[in-house]
Design a protein around this motif. Structure first.
Motif, PDB file in Angstrom:
ATOM      1  N   ASP A  28       0.820  -1.227   0.000  1.00  0.00           N
ATOM      2  CA  ASP A  28       0.000   0.000   0.000  1.00  0.00           C
ATOM      3  C   ASP A  28       0.851   1.274   0.000  1.00  0.00           C
ATOM      4  N   GLY A  29       2.183   1.109  -0.088  1.00  0.00           N
ATOM      5  CA  GLY A  29       3.053   2.280  -0.181  1.00  0.00           C
ATOM      6  C   GLY A  29       3.587   2.743   1.169  1.00  0.00           C
ATOM      7  N   TYR A  30       2.964   2.321   2.277  1.00  0.00           N
ATOM      8  CA  TYR A  30       3.448   2.682   3.614  1.00  0.00           C
ATOM      9  C   TYR A  30       4.546   1.722   4.041  1.00  0.00           C
ATOM     10  N   HIS A  31       5.347   2.150   5.000  1.00  0.00           N
ATOM     11  CA  HIS A  31       6.392   1.280   5.545  1.00  0.00           C
ATOM     12  C   HIS A  31       5.911   0.631   6.834  1.00  0.00           C
ATOM     13  N   ALA A  32       6.353  -0.614   7.053  1.00  0.00           N
ATOM     14  CA  ALA A  32       6.116  -1.252   8.354  1.00  0.00           C
ATOM     15  C   ALA A  32       6.969  -0.524   9.384  1.00  0.00           C
ATOM     16  N   LEU A  33       6.414  -0.308  10.562  1.00  0.00           N
ATOM     17  CA  LEU A  33       7.118   0.440  11.615  1.00  0.00           C
ATOM     18  C   LEU A  33       7.118  -0.352  12.912  1.00  0.00           C
ATOM     19  N   GLU A  34       8.048   0.012  13.789  1.00  0.00           N
ATOM     20  CA  GLU A  34       8.023  -0.445  15.176  1.00  0.00           C
ATOM     21  C   GLU A  34       8.511   0.743  15.998  1.00  0.00           C
ATOM     22  N   LEU A 139      -7.310   8.723   8.497  1.00  0.00           N
ATOM     23  CA  LEU A 139      -6.847  10.107   8.290  1.00  0.00           C
ATOM     24  C   LEU A 139      -5.332  10.257   8.428  1.00  0.00           C
ATOM     25  N   GLY A 140      -4.678   9.308   9.098  1.00  0.00           N
ATOM     26  CA  GLY A 140      -3.227   9.417   9.274  1.00  0.00           C
ATOM     27  C   GLY A 140      -2.700   8.316  10.170  1.00  0.00           C
ATOM     28  N   SER A 141      -1.459   7.880   9.899  1.00  0.00           N
ATOM     29  CA  SER A 141      -0.887   6.725  10.596  1.00  0.00           C
ATOM     30  C   SER A 141      -0.675   6.961  12.089  1.00  0.00           C
ATOM     31  N   ASP A 142      -0.471   8.215  12.494  1.00  0.00           N
ATOM     32  CA  ASP A 142      -0.165   8.514  13.895  1.00  0.00           C
ATOM     33  C   ASP A 142      -1.407   8.795  14.734  1.00  0.00           C
ATOM     34  N   GLY A 156       2.726  -2.074  12.564  1.00  0.00           N
ATOM     35  CA  GLY A 156       1.989  -1.914  11.314  1.00  0.00           C
ATOM     36  C   GLY A 156       2.477  -0.647  10.631  1.00  0.00           C
ATOM     37  N   ARG A 157       1.571   0.111  10.015  1.00  0.00           N
ATOM     38  CA  ARG A 157       1.997   1.406   9.474  1.00  0.00           C
ATOM     39  C   ARG A 157       1.877   2.474  10.551  1.00  0.00           C
ATOM     40  N   GLY A 158       1.485   2.018  11.765  1.00  0.00           N
ATOM     41  CA  GLY A 158       1.301   2.917  12.896  1.00  0.00           C
ATOM     42  C   GLY A 158      -0.011   2.646  13.598  1.00  0.00           C
ATOM     43  N   PRO A 182       8.255  17.785   5.994  1.00  0.00           N
ATOM     44  CA  PRO A 182       7.118  16.929   5.607  1.00  0.00           C
ATOM     45  C   PRO A 182       7.469  15.441   5.696  1.00  0.00           C
ATOM     46  N   THR A 183       6.601  14.661   6.361  1.00  0.00           N
ATOM     47  CA  THR A 183       6.860  13.235   6.606  1.00  0.00           C
ATOM     48  C   THR A 183       7.158  12.466   5.310  1.00  0.00           C
ATOM     49  N   GLY A 184       6.353  12.692   4.281  1.00  0.00           N
ATOM     50  CA  GLY A 184       6.523  11.949   3.023  1.00  0.00           C
ATOM     51  C   GLY A 184       7.904  12.156   2.424  1.00  0.00           C
ATOM     52  N   LYS A 185       8.413  13.376   2.538  1.00  0.00           N
ATOM     53  CA  LYS A 185       9.729  13.708   1.978  1.00  0.00           C
ATOM     54  C   LYS A 185      10.845  12.941   2.711  1.00  0.00           C
ATOM     55  N   VAL A 186      10.679  12.782   4.012  1.00  0.00           N
ATOM     56  CA  VAL A 186      11.688  12.063   4.809  1.00  0.00           C
ATOM     57  C   VAL A 186      11.669  10.576   4.456  1.00  0.00           C
ATOM     58  N   PHE A 187      10.474   9.991   4.379  1.00  0.00           N
ATOM     59  CA  PHE A 187      10.388   8.577   3.990  1.00  0.00           C
ATOM     60  C   PHE A 187      10.996   8.381   2.599  1.00  0.00           C
ATOM     61  N   ALA A 188      10.783   9.345   1.715  1.00  0.00           N
ATOM     62  CA  ALA A 188      11.304   9.218   0.347  1.00  0.00           C
ATOM     63  C   ALA A 188      12.835   9.245   0.332  1.00  0.00           C
TER      64      ALA A 188
HETATM   65  O1  C5P Z   1      -0.137   8.444   7.364  1.00  0.00           O
HETATM   66  P1  C5P Z   1       0.485   9.796   7.204  1.00  0.00           P
HETATM   67  O2  C5P Z   1      -0.390  10.738   6.437  1.00  0.00           O
HETATM   68  O3  C5P Z   1       0.971  10.385   8.473  1.00  0.00           O
HETATM   69  O4  C5P Z   1       1.794   9.559   6.311  1.00  0.00           O
HETATM   70  C1  C5P Z   1       2.448  10.569   5.612  1.00  0.00           C
HETATM   71  C2  C5P Z   1       3.410   9.939   4.623  1.00  0.00           C
HETATM   72  O5  C5P Z   1       4.485   9.295   5.321  1.00  0.00           O
HETATM   73  C3  C5P Z   1       2.805   8.832   3.767  1.00  0.00           C
HETATM   74  O6  C5P Z   1       2.227   9.345   2.608  1.00  0.00           O
HETATM   75  C4  C5P Z   1       4.016   7.965   3.447  1.00  0.00           C
HETATM   76  O7  C5P Z   1       4.778   8.546   2.408  1.00  0.00           O
HETATM   77  C5  C5P Z   1       4.858   8.078   4.692  1.00  0.00           C
HETATM   78  N1  C5P Z   1       4.635   6.961   5.627  1.00  0.00           N
HETATM   79  C6  C5P Z   1       5.191   5.714   5.323  1.00  0.00           C
HETATM   80  N2  C5P Z   1       4.987   4.678   6.204  1.00  0.00           N
HETATM   81  C7  C5P Z   1       4.303   4.851   7.356  1.00  0.00           C
HETATM   82  C8  C5P Z   1       3.772   6.120   7.679  1.00  0.00           C
HETATM   83  C9  C5P Z   1       3.953   7.152   6.789  1.00  0.00           C
HETATM   84  O8  C5P Z   1       5.819   5.523   4.279  1.00  0.00           O
HETATM   85  N3  C5P Z   1       4.155   3.824   8.175  1.00  0.00           N
END
Ligand code: C5P
Length: 292
Positions: A28-34, A139-142, A156-158, A182-188
């Protein structure tokens, strides 16, 4: 019978990722987190009062950094909650923005989660915390972890949140250099990552135990965030140089960093020192909270 309030005031505490390990990118494009997440005494506040329409106003020191429009996470959370329960009520919502925006301490997510909690009370809804977490997740992972705003293990993704009730409360200094990241820029920009599977913390009696546990962990987003905003390196150096700093690290996707201290006097001393050297940085001495 419980009475329905005509106005509700809710705190939206800052979220701190004490560590954050990133795993694989999922389909789904999100990263798995812990992550081990705690909440600070510092935070935004929101009030909700009866009204025919949904109206948001924003005040406070960081109000100028946010637009009051339909895209604001607080308004989106309110609409999502109303849609979930088919509620046709409005609310006058006021957000007092004390936390810097796009700063890795979950300001927007905490505000959205506070809106879910506050409006559920104002609208006298029969909705569980689990349901609020599910709505928040869209609405958002956090947002799910911010619904309870208590120490938690996040996976999970959060959205997979397990409350941890024996994380010791510790004194902390938060520092943000005023650069929105911006969060997306950091993940990228992510290159190296530790992956998930580190495992939940053992029993920890105090700040020293916590720091020793965290020493074997990291924030995988720190390196990419430093590439996006090099001033983060300066913040981390300044925090680590403070006497009594047990552990210094970035939270979330930055740019806010924190140091843990054995007691609040040490944190207050460090915060005063940092303010003198960096009058333009946002600096807060606080205590992690076990309950809101
Ligand atoms: O879910 P949220 O809107 O906070 O995520 C912002 C961006 O951070 C996502 O579009 C994605 O690029 C990145 N992200 C990710 N993996 C996660 C959470 C966020 O890659 N678990």
């Amino acid at each position: 019978m419980t009475s329905v309030p005509d106005a509700v005031r809710i705190s939206a505490p800052a979220k701190i990722n004490l560590f954050l390990h990133v795993g694989d990118r999922r389909p789904d494009g999100y990263h798995a987190l812990e992550s081990l997440v705690v909440f600070a005494g510092a935070g935004d506040t929101l009030t909700f009062a009866d009204a025919d329409e949904l109206v948001l106003s924003i005040d406070g020191p960081f109000a100028g950094a946010l637009k009051v429009d339909a895209d604001n996470l607080v308004t989106r959370a309110a609409r999502a909650l109303a849609a979930h329960a088919n509620v046709r009520k409005g609310a006058r919502m006021t957000l007092t923005k004390n936390l810097p925006v796009a700063s890795g301490i979950g300001g927007g997510s905490a505000d959205a989660a506070a809106a879910l909690r506050g409006l559920a009370r104002l609208w006298d809804m029969d909705v569980s915390r689990e349901q609020l977490r599910k709505i928040g997740e869209t609405l958002g992972s956090d947002i799910p972890v911010c619904v309870d705003s208590t120490p938690a293990w996040m996976e999970g993704r959060g959205e997979n949140v397990t409350p941890l009730d024996d994380i010791p409360a510790v004194a902390m200094v938060l520092v943000n250099p005023g650069v929105a990241v911006p969060t997306g820029k950091v993940f990228a920009a992510l290159c190296a990552r530790r992956g998930v599977g580190h495992g939940r913390p053992p029993f920890m009696a105090n700040a020293f135990d916590l720091a020793a546990y965290l020493d074997k962990t990291a924030n995988d987003l720190e390196a990419p965030a430093r590439a996006v905003a090099p001033v983060i390196g300066e913040v981390l150096d300044a925090l680590a140089a403070q006497p009594g700093a047990l552990l210094s690290r970035m939270s979330g996707s930055g740019a806010t960093c924190f140091s843990l201290f054995a007691d609040s006097a040490g944190a207050a001393h460090a915060a005063a020192d940092l303010r003198e050297d960096h009058p333009n940085w946002w600096i807060a001495e606080t205590q992690t909270a076990t309950q809101i």
